[in-house]
Every structure is written in structure tokens, then in C-alpha cells.
Design an enzyme around this catalytic site. Sequence first.
Site, PDB file in Angstrom:
ATOM      1  N   GLY A   1       2.646  -1.142   4.280  1.00  0.00           N
ATOM      2  CA  GLY A   1       2.701   0.272   3.939  1.00  0.00           C
ATOM      3  C   GLY A   1       4.134   0.714   3.682  1.00  0.00           C
ATOM      4  O   GLY A   1       4.688   0.509   2.595  1.00  0.00           O
ATOM      5  N   GLY A   2       4.742   1.315   4.683  1.00  0.00           N
ATOM      6  CA  GLY A   2       6.072   1.921   4.538  1.00  0.00           C
ATOM      7  C   GLY A   2       7.097   1.030   3.850  1.00  0.00           C
ATOM      8  O   GLY A   2       7.823   1.474   2.948  1.00  0.00           O
TER       9      GLY A   2
ATOM     10  N   HIS B   1      -9.543   0.967   4.916  1.00  0.00           N
ATOM     11  CA  HIS B   1      -8.257   1.179   5.593  1.00  0.00           C
ATOM     12  C   HIS B   1      -8.478   2.137   6.755  1.00  0.00           C
ATOM     13  O   HIS B   1      -9.300   3.060   6.667  1.00  0.00           O
ATOM     14  CB  HIS B   1      -7.246   1.765   4.601  1.00  0.00           C
ATOM     15  CG  HIS B   1      -5.848   1.771   5.141  1.00  0.00           C
ATOM     16  ND1 HIS B   1      -5.411   2.732   6.028  1.00  0.00           N
ATOM     17  CD2 HIS B   1      -4.797   0.932   4.955  1.00  0.00           C
ATOM     18  CE1 HIS B   1      -4.151   2.483   6.348  1.00  0.00           C
ATOM     19  NE2 HIS B   1      -3.758   1.386   5.709  1.00  0.00           N
TER      20      HIS B   1
ATOM     21  N   GLU C   1      -6.924   4.584   7.804  1.00  0.00           N
ATOM     22  CA  GLU C   1      -6.727   6.012   7.486  1.00  0.00           C
ATOM     23  C   GLU C   1      -7.976   6.589   6.812  1.00  0.00           C
ATOM     24  O   GLU C   1      -8.303   7.759   6.994  1.00  0.00           O
ATOM     25  CB  GLU C   1      -5.469   6.191   6.623  1.00  0.00           C
ATOM     26  CG  GLU C   1      -4.211   5.959   7.454  1.00  0.00           C
ATOM     27  CD  GLU C   1      -2.997   5.482   6.667  1.00  0.00           C
ATOM     28  OE1 GLU C   1      -2.985   5.611   5.434  1.00  0.00           O
ATOM     29  OE2 GLU C   1      -2.058   4.976   7.317  1.00  0.00           O
TER      30      GLU C   1
ATOM     31  N   GLY D   1       2.190   2.229  10.606  1.00  0.00           N
ATOM     32  CA  GLY D   1       3.105   3.351  10.422  1.00  0.00           C
ATOM     33  C   GLY D   1       3.786   3.806  11.706  1.00  0.00           C
ATOM     34  O   GLY D   1       4.405   4.866  11.751  1.00  0.00           O
TER      35      GLY D   1
ATOM     36  N   GLU E   1      -5.585  -5.104  10.597  1.00  0.00           N
ATOM     37  CA  GLU E   1      -4.578  -4.061  10.758  1.00  0.00           C
ATOM     38  C   GLU E   1      -4.834  -3.308  12.062  1.00  0.00           C
ATOM     39  O   GLU E   1      -5.663  -2.380  12.099  1.00  0.00           O
ATOM     40  CB  GLU E   1      -4.662  -3.064   9.606  1.00  0.00           C
ATOM     41  CG  GLU E   1      -4.344  -3.661   8.257  1.00  0.00           C
ATOM     42  CD  GLU E   1      -3.697  -2.626   7.352  1.00  0.00           C
ATOM     43  OE1 GLU E   1      -2.580  -2.881   6.897  1.00  0.00           O
ATOM     44  OE2 GLU E   1      -4.292  -1.559   7.126  1.00  0.00           O
TER      45      GLU E   1
ATOM     46  N   SER F   1       3.261  -2.242  10.335  1.00  0.00           N
ATOM     47  CA  SER F   1       4.715  -2.234  10.504  1.00  0.00           C
ATOM     48  C   SER F   1       5.376  -3.575  10.160  1.00  0.00           C
ATOM     49  O   SER F   1       6.320  -4.001  10.828  1.00  0.00           O
ATOM     50  CB  SER F   1       5.089  -1.773  11.919  1.00  0.00           C
ATOM     51  OG  SER F   1       4.642  -0.443  12.127  1.00  0.00           O
TER      52      SER F   1
ATOM     53  N   ASN G   1       0.879  -1.177   0.000  1.00  0.00           N
ATOM     54  CA  ASN G   1       0.000   0.000   0.000  1.00  0.00           C
ATOM     55  C   ASN G   1       0.913   1.223   0.000  1.00  0.00           C
ATOM     56  O   ASN G   1       1.492   1.560   1.024  1.00  0.00           O
ATOM     57  CB  ASN G   1      -0.889  -0.016   1.261  1.00  0.00           C
ATOM     58  CG  ASN G   1      -1.685   1.270   1.404  1.00  0.00           C
ATOM     59  OD1 ASN G   1      -1.826   2.039   0.451  1.00  0.00           O
ATOM     60  ND2 ASN G   1      -2.209   1.505   2.595  1.00  0.00           N
ATOM     61  N   TRP G   2       1.032   1.827  -1.177  1.00  0.00           N
ATOM     62  CA  TRP G   2       1.969   2.955  -1.292  1.00  0.00           C
ATOM     63  C   TRP G   2       1.469   4.225  -0.613  1.00  0.00           C
ATOM     64  O   TRP G   2       2.205   5.191  -0.491  1.00  0.00           O
ATOM     65  CB  TRP G   2       2.230   3.257  -2.766  1.00  0.00           C
ATOM     66  CG  TRP G   2       3.056   2.230  -3.479  1.00  0.00           C
ATOM     67  CD1 TRP G   2       3.469   1.005  -3.001  1.00  0.00           C
ATOM     68  CD2 TRP G   2       3.584   2.339  -4.810  1.00  0.00           C
ATOM     69  NE1 TRP G   2       4.209   0.355  -3.952  1.00  0.00           N
ATOM     70  CE2 TRP G   2       4.299   1.149  -5.071  1.00  0.00           C
ATOM     71  CE3 TRP G   2       3.512   3.314  -5.802  1.00  0.00           C
ATOM     72  CZ2 TRP G   2       4.946   0.922  -6.290  1.00  0.00           C
ATOM     73  CZ3 TRP G   2       4.149   3.089  -7.014  1.00  0.00           C
ATOM     74  CH2 TRP G   2       4.867   1.912  -7.241  1.00  0.00           C
ATOM     75  N   LYS G   3       0.188   4.229  -0.230  1.00  0.00           N
ATOM     76  CA  LYS G   3      -0.434   5.440   0.329  1.00  0.00           C
ATOM     77  C   LYS G   3      -0.190   6.613  -0.636  1.00  0.00           C
ATOM     78  O   LYS G   3      -0.126   6.402  -1.840  1.00  0.00           O
ATOM     79  CB  LYS G   3       0.107   5.733   1.727  1.00  0.00           C
ATOM     80  CG  LYS G   3       0.061   4.508   2.632  1.00  0.00           C
ATOM     81  CD  LYS G   3       0.217   4.827   4.077  1.00  0.00           C
ATOM     82  CE  LYS G   3       0.351   3.541   4.862  1.00  0.00           C
ATOM     83  NZ  LYS G   3       0.088   3.678   6.276  1.00  0.00           N
TER      84      LYS G   3
HETATM   85  C1  PEP Z   1      -0.764   0.059   5.808  1.00  0.00           C
HETATM   86  O1  PEP Z   1      -0.583   1.056   5.119  1.00  0.00           O
HETATM   87  O2  PEP Z   1      -1.792  -0.594   5.676  1.00  0.00           O
HETATM   88  C2  PEP Z   1       0.247  -0.303   6.802  1.00  0.00           C
HETATM   89  C3  PEP Z   1       0.087  -1.410   7.471  1.00  0.00           C
HETATM   90  O3  PEP Z   1       1.296   0.564   6.931  1.00  0.00           O
HETATM   91  P1  PEP Z   1       2.710   0.209   7.633  1.00  0.00           P
HETATM   92  O4  PEP Z   1       3.176  -1.092   7.061  1.00  0.00           O
HETATM   93  O5  PEP Z   1       3.600   1.357   7.277  1.00  0.00           O
HETATM   94  O6  PEP Z   1       2.454   0.096   9.114  1.00  0.00           O
END
Ligand code: PEP
Length: 251
Positions: free
Chosen positions: A233-234, A95, A97, A173, A167, A212, A9-11
Site C-alpha cells: 500500500g503506502g 481487501h 478495507e 497502514g 494481509e 506495511s 495498491n495505490w488505494k
Molecule cells: C494494502 O493496501 O494492502 C497494504 C498492505 O497497505 P500498507 O502496505 O500501507 O500496509
Amino acid sequence: MRQRLAVGNWKMHGSLPENQALLDKVAVTAGGLSRAIAVVCVPFPYLAQARSALAGSKAASGGQNVSQYPKGAFTGEVSAGMLREFGCRYVIVGHSERRQFFGEDDATVALKARAVLAEGMIPIVCVGETLAERERGITEEVVGRQLGVVADRLGAEGLKASVLAYEPVWAIGTGKTATAEQAQAVHAYLRGVLAARDESIAASMSILYGGSVKAANATELFGMRDVDGGLIGGASLVAEEFLAICRAADG
Ligand code: PEP
């Protein structure tokens, strides 16, 4: 059979040249995976780039959000049909966010999942508790409610064609990963909720962990009985990290 997945997930990150380098590597690595599928969910303007960079590879592209409406006067929205036209196979819905910053509630998430299914794509339905909810001991109540609303709206056929992602909001994040045991406990709970509705759906549903995930913890997390891969994500923005996570999902 439960599909193994590593979903990036590049956000709201990326640029044409950065994306190209990353996508080219994902396309090559995806070819070496035997049972996991690598997926990249890119910002809308980069969907065409992802489609052409991944064409002919075993990797798939996806959207990070979608409108619950099929078309019409909804300025700024993007429909499921548009995502399909641009090659998406998966779409993330719900998600945290989106729930936190854009006010999406369980009913809206369910409508979005239905819109994705109606266009023949696979919704990745996210559920997860906040830190305050975990500390109050209501994690199962929260994720059970989030899943229940979607399951009611989708029905057995829709649910069967969906993917679930657990999640924990406190792990997204933040660098704070759920332990493999914490993740397994919630995944097993979610599978139990599904089994109470339909044993065959519970047996075939892919449940991803997100929060994470890094190359250093992916193998342990994905090795848990009810964890079928990750939503990342990251770490999905760093080629070596994401590719190692894809290989960890492959087992
Ligand atoms: C996500 O964007 O769904 C996520 C889990 O981010 P991260 O891996 O950065 O915690």
C-alpha cells in the site's frame, strides 16, 4: 511454478502528474526484473493512464475492486468486463478495507473473484485476521474460513488461476509489519489448506504478504519459503521504495 509478484495498491491516492512520474519509473524498472512481475492497482479513473504508461513494458495494471455483477442497474459500480477493457490483468478482491468499510462478506468476495476470472483476469484474493482475532488465537480459523468460502465457489480451475494475499489487518497502514516468521507461519498454513484440496494448486499458488511492507523489510519477508512477493500500500506510492520492493520480489 509460483509467480513472484510485487503488487502496488495505490488505494484512493494519486493525480495525473504524480501518477505519470511513478508509472514511467515502474515501466523502466519492470523491464529489469527477471522473474517477478510489477503490478500497479490504481483508482478506476486512472486505469486508462496506467494502461498507456505501461504499454509495451513488462509491468501490469490492475483494479482495486470490482462489482460482482456483470452489468445492469448498479449505480456507482464497475464491472470486470470494464476493467478488462481498460487493460487490467489483475484485480484485488476482499481487501480488508472493503470488508471493514463497505461490508463485503466472504460470499461477496467469492462472487467478485468469479467475476474477475470470467473476464480472463487474475483475482488477488485477500485474507487476514484483525488484531483481536490474532490475540484470541483464531488467526488460522479466520483465514481458513475466508479462503474456504472462495475456494468452494471458484472450484479447482478458478482457484488455480488466482493469487492469494495474506494481509493481517493489524499490519495494514499501521507501520506494524508481521515478522517474517509470523508471515511464513500463516502462508504455510494457507498452503496446507490448499494442499488438502489439491496438491498441485498448493504447489503453484502465489501467496503474497501485505501489511506495511517497505524496502527495508521486503527482502527478509520475501525470502521466506512460502512468501511469493507482496501487496504493498503506502510504500507503492514512493517510487524508490516500490522499485526496491519490486527488486526484492525478483530475488
Ligand atoms: C494494502 O493496501 O494492502 C497494504 C498492505 O497497505 P500498507 O502496505 O500501507 O500496509
